[in-house]
Design a protein around this motif. Structure first.
Motif, mmCIF file in Angstrom:
data_model
loop_
_atom_site.group_PDB
_atom_site.id
_atom_site.type_symbol
_atom_site.label_atom_id
_atom_site.label_comp_id
_atom_site.label_asym_id
_atom_site.label_seq_id
_atom_site.Cartn_x
_atom_site.Cartn_y
_atom_site.Cartn_z
ATOM 1 N N LYS A 3 2.420 1.785 -3.426
ATOM 2 C CA LYS A 3 1.433 2.344 -4.347
ATOM 3 C C LYS A 3 1.187 3.822 -4.047
ATOM 4 O O LYS A 3 1.060 4.629 -4.970
ATOM 5 N N ALA A 4 1.128 4.184 -2.769
ATOM 6 C CA ALA A 4 0.923 5.589 -2.393
ATOM 7 C C ALA A 4 2.090 6.463 -2.862
ATOM 8 O O ALA A 4 1.911 7.641 -3.150
ATOM 9 N N LEU A 5 3.265 5.859 -2.962
ATOM 10 C CA LEU A 5 4.453 6.564 -3.441
ATOM 11 C C LEU A 5 4.418 6.715 -4.958
ATOM 12 O O LEU A 5 5.197 7.455 -5.531
ATOM 13 N N GLY A 6 3.495 6.020 -5.608
ATOM 14 C CA GLY A 6 3.369 6.103 -7.053
ATOM 15 C C GLY A 6 4.055 4.969 -7.789
ATOM 16 O O GLY A 6 4.222 5.011 -9.004
ATOM 17 N N ILE A 7 4.451 3.946 -7.046
ATOM 18 C CA ILE A 7 5.102 2.780 -7.648
ATOM 19 C C ILE A 7 4.032 1.727 -7.899
ATOM 20 O O ILE A 7 3.341 1.295 -6.982
ATOM 21 N N GLY A 8 3.900 1.335 -9.150
ATOM 22 C CA GLY A 8 2.835 0.419 -9.522
ATOM 23 C C GLY A 8 3.108 -1.026 -9.150
ATOM 24 O O GLY A 8 4.244 -1.478 -9.079
ATOM 25 N N GLN A 16 12.746 -0.191 -6.671
ATOM 26 C CA GLN A 16 12.482 1.135 -7.221
ATOM 27 C C GLN A 16 12.383 2.179 -6.114
ATOM 28 O O GLN A 16 12.937 3.270 -6.218
ATOM 29 N N ALA A 17 11.699 1.843 -5.019
ATOM 30 C CA ALA A 17 11.585 2.759 -3.889
ATOM 31 C C ALA A 17 12.954 2.996 -3.250
ATOM 32 O O ALA A 17 13.295 4.131 -2.888
ATOM 33 N N GLN A 69 14.759 5.442 -5.320
ATOM 34 C CA GLN A 69 14.220 6.798 -5.155
ATOM 35 C C GLN A 69 14.713 7.445 -3.870
ATOM 36 O O GLN A 69 14.954 8.645 -3.824
ATOM 37 N N SER A 106 0.827 -1.205 0.000
ATOM 38 C CA SER A 106 0.000 0.000 0.000
ATOM 39 C C SER A 106 0.862 1.256 0.000
ATOM 40 O O SER A 106 0.568 2.220 -0.706
#
Length: 107
Positions: free
Chosen positions: A20-25, A45-46, A49, A17
């Motif tokens: 996803k909130a970070l914009g990672i699909g 990916q996170a 970032q 969750s």
């Protein structure tokens, strides 16, 4: 607490969750509570970032950056119904709709 490939449960759901909130699909499986290859790729990916080592393991550093407090997520989030799951994210409650059929079939 660390989360990695093969882990399952509410902690993984909270991680997914937050990603996803970070914009990672998570386009294939979404928030299903299973730490598989899709979640591992999202974690990498996170990590990239946030400038963290990209090992695909969600450790304390990444969890903190995502705002996840391990003390809050020791229990499975309550289910609203078969077609809805309520996910606790920190002190916020996020209602995710449309996950149930895919999630239930994978469990």
């Amino acid at each position: 607490m660390t989360l990695s490939i093969g882990d399952k449960g509410p902690q993984v759901m909270h991680l997914q969750s937050a990603l996803k909130a970070l914009g990672i699909g998570l386009p294939k499986y979404g928030v299903d509570g299973i730490f598989g290859p899709e979640t591992q790729a999202a974690v990498k990916q996170a990590q990239q970032q946030f400038g963290l080592p990209t090992n695909g393991i969600a450790g304390q550093g990444l969890l903190q950056k995502l705002g996840i407090n391990p003390k809050i997520i020791t229990q499975r989030p309550p289910q609203a119904s078969v077609n809805h799951k309520v996910l606790l994210f920190g002190s916020l409650t996020i209602i995710a709709i449309g996950i149930a059929i895919k999630t239930i079939r994978r469990q």
